[in-house]
Design an enzyme around this catalytic site. Structure first.
Site, PDB file in Angstrom:
ATOM      1  N   MET A  12       0.821  -1.213   0.000  1.00 12.45           N
ATOM      2  CA  MET A  12       0.000   0.000   0.000  1.00 12.45           C
ATOM      3  C   MET A  12       0.857   1.266   0.000  1.00 12.45           C
ATOM      4  O   MET A  12       0.671   2.163  -0.813  1.00 12.45           O
ATOM      5  CB  MET A  12      -0.904  -0.046   1.232  1.00 12.45           C
ATOM      6  CG  MET A  12      -2.008   0.962   1.277  1.00 12.45           C
ATOM      7  SD  MET A  12      -3.244   0.492   2.518  1.00 12.45           S
ATOM      8  CE  MET A  12      -2.285   0.524   4.051  1.00 12.45           C
ATOM      9  N   LEU A  13       1.833   1.327   0.897  1.00 10.37           N
ATOM     10  CA  LEU A  13       2.720   2.484   0.943  1.00 10.37           C
ATOM     11  C   LEU A  13       3.691   2.457  -0.227  1.00 10.37           C
ATOM     12  O   LEU A  13       3.984   3.497  -0.835  1.00 10.37           O
ATOM     13  CB  LEU A  13       3.484   2.519   2.268  1.00 10.37           C
ATOM     14  CG  LEU A  13       4.506   3.655   2.412  1.00 10.37           C
ATOM     15  CD1 LEU A  13       3.852   5.025   2.247  1.00 10.37           C
ATOM     16  CD2 LEU A  13       5.243   3.562   3.745  1.00 10.37           C
ATOM     17  N   ASP A  35      14.684 -10.425  -1.369  1.00 13.12           N
ATOM     18  CA  ASP A  35      14.528 -10.958  -0.020  1.00 13.12           C
ATOM     19  C   ASP A  35      15.438 -10.141   0.897  1.00 13.12           C
ATOM     20  O   ASP A  35      16.661 -10.297   0.850  1.00 13.12           O
ATOM     21  CB  ASP A  35      14.908 -12.440  -0.002  1.00 13.12           C
ATOM     22  CG  ASP A  35      14.874 -13.048   1.392  1.00 13.12           C
ATOM     23  OD1 ASP A  35      14.511 -12.339   2.362  1.00 13.12           O
ATOM     24  OD2 ASP A  35      15.221 -14.242   1.521  1.00 13.12           O
ATOM     25  N   THR A  59       3.992  -7.647   8.586  1.00 10.88           N
ATOM     26  CA  THR A  59       2.994  -6.811   9.277  1.00 10.88           C
ATOM     27  C   THR A  59       1.850  -7.613   9.906  1.00 10.88           C
ATOM     28  O   THR A  59       0.882  -7.015  10.379  1.00 10.88           O
ATOM     29  CB  THR A  59       2.382  -5.785   8.304  1.00 10.88           C
ATOM     30  OG1 THR A  59       1.828  -6.482   7.176  1.00 10.88           O
ATOM     31  CG2 THR A  59       3.434  -4.804   7.821  1.00 10.88           C
ATOM     32  N   ASP A  99       3.991   2.819  15.580  1.00  9.19           N
ATOM     33  CA  ASP A  99       3.611   3.224  16.939  1.00  9.19           C
ATOM     34  C   ASP A  99       3.729   2.063  17.922  1.00  9.19           C
ATOM     35  O   ASP A  99       3.802   2.276  19.139  1.00  9.19           O
ATOM     36  CB  ASP A  99       2.159   3.738  16.952  1.00  9.19           C
ATOM     37  CG  ASP A  99       1.165   2.705  16.423  1.00  9.19           C
ATOM     38  OD1 ASP A  99       1.380   2.183  15.312  1.00  9.19           O
ATOM     39  OD2 ASP A  99       0.171   2.413  17.115  1.00  9.19           O
ATOM     40  N   TYR A 122       5.319  -8.191  17.382  1.00 10.00           N
ATOM     41  CA  TYR A 122       5.514  -7.330  16.216  1.00 10.00           C
ATOM     42  C   TYR A 122       6.252  -6.051  16.615  1.00 10.00           C
ATOM     43  O   TYR A 122       7.226  -5.644  15.974  1.00 10.00           O
ATOM     44  CB  TYR A 122       4.158  -7.001  15.591  1.00 10.00           C
ATOM     45  CG  TYR A 122       4.205  -5.926  14.536  1.00 10.00           C
ATOM     46  CD1 TYR A 122       4.778  -6.171  13.290  1.00 10.00           C
ATOM     47  CD2 TYR A 122       3.676  -4.663  14.778  1.00 10.00           C
ATOM     48  CE1 TYR A 122       4.828  -5.182  12.314  1.00 10.00           C
ATOM     49  CE2 TYR A 122       3.715  -3.669  13.817  1.00 10.00           C
ATOM     50  CZ  TYR A 122       4.282  -3.929  12.589  1.00 10.00           C
ATOM     51  OH  TYR A 122       4.339  -2.945  11.634  1.00 10.00           O
ATOM     52  N   LYS A 126       9.989  -4.614  15.349  1.00 13.09           N
ATOM     53  CA  LYS A 126      10.151  -3.299  14.723  1.00 13.09           C
ATOM     54  C   LYS A 126      11.099  -2.415  15.542  1.00 13.09           C
ATOM     55  O   LYS A 126      11.903  -1.663  14.987  1.00 13.09           O
ATOM     56  CB  LYS A 126       8.797  -2.624  14.538  1.00 13.09           C
ATOM     57  CG  LYS A 126       7.880  -3.333  13.545  1.00 13.09           C
ATOM     58  CD  LYS A 126       8.403  -3.318  12.119  1.00 13.09           C
ATOM     59  CE  LYS A 126       8.195  -1.995  11.435  1.00 13.09           C
ATOM     60  NZ  LYS A 126       8.570  -2.043   9.991  1.00 13.09           N
TER      61      LYS A 126
END
Length: 291
Positions: A12-13, A35, A59, A99, A122, A126
């Site tokens: 999407m981004l 990869d 994600t 966030d 997750y 990150k």
């Protein structure tokens, strides 16, 4: 001429980044093309580029609870590989974070330098990716944390609400989690503006301004889609228990933009209205669109 490399380009981004960079020299690599967990492949791919924008990510937040190694490989090791390659080839690295690196118990917007304290797997992967990238390429890494993303390409909350409206008279949405709905079109444009302004490396919060609960966001989506917002009813997160705990407060502060001479991103309601005018809420999912 600046040469850009986008990883995760089918998502999407990634697709909005390609639109924002239209007319420039861009290499857009999908997951099938690169990869990011393969360091040699990453080193080869980054060669010849001046800017790397990492929009690749694992994600699947709930799946990360039981597949943390897999999430870590992409979100942490993959980001580190890109940072090492960018450092070796003299390129800037912009990597997208979340966030979820924060605990979500705050009551005031989290500043960019707030301590990382993730509450799910997750978020841990990150946060590790941020730390590893900054360590590998401290002078050339831009961490852009974002949240509550929606856009034209790929599944997201806003599109799900419109889809549910077609099959449900009412839709129940949680009203006890607060954050910043963010249009990927705005985020992509801001990343390009940040690079064009030669802003200093460091941590930035790439979210639209203002704040809302998911319930408030859903009502706004209904309104922008020409639906009756009263069809959205509030509930709380105890009704939607999921494997990964979610932060209850995900509002991010924007002082780094001002320090770099850029205004904060516009209010989320303005962005949503603009996104709707651009057809973002229409139902035409691309099955390839996964960030």
């Amino acid at each position: 001429m600046t040469r850009y490399l986008i990883t995760g380009a089918a998502g999407m981004l990634g697709q909005d980044l390609q639109r924002a960079l239209h007319g420039r020299e861009v290499t857009a690599l999908r997951r099938a093309d690169l990869d990011v967990t393969d360091r040699d492949a990453v080193l080869a791919a980054v060669a010849g580029h001046d800017v790397v924008i990492n929009a690749s990510a694992y994600t699947k937040v709930d799946d990360s609870e039981t597949h943390e190694d897999e999430a870590y490989a992409v979100n942490a090791t993959g980001t580190q590989n890109l940072a090492v390659a960018a450092q070796q080839h003299g390129a800037k690295l912009v990597t997208i974070s979340t966030d979820y690196v924060f605990d979500g118990v705050g009551t005031e917007p989290y500043p960019e330098n707030a301590p990382r304290d993730p509450i799910n797997a997750y978020g841990r992967t990150k946060a590790a990716g941020e730390e590893l990238a900054l360590e590998a390429h401290p002078d050339g890494t831009y961490i852009v944390r974002t949240a509550w993303l929606y856009g034209a390409d790929g599944p997201n909350f806003a599109k799900t609400m419109v889809k549910l409206a077609g099959s449900h008279e009412t839709v129940s949405v949680v009203d006890d989690q607060r954050g910043q709905p963010t249009w990927t079109g705005d985020l992509a444009g801001r990343i390009v503006a940040m690079l064009d302004a030669d802003a200093p490396a460091g941590v930035y919060h790439g979210t639209n301004s203002g704040e809302a609960t998911w319930y408030e966001f859903a009502k706004a989506v209904f309104s922008e889609a020409g639906l009756n917002p009263d069809r959205v009813t509030p509930t709380d997160s105890t009704k939607f228990v999921r494997p990964a705990p979610r932060p209850s407060y995900s509002v991010l502060g924007h002082s780094a933009w001002q320090a770099a001479g850029l205004p904060p991103m516009r209010d989320w309601k303005q962005a949503l209205a603009d996104a709707a005018r651009h057809g973002v809420l229409e139902q035409h999912d691309n099955p390839e669109s996964r960030r």
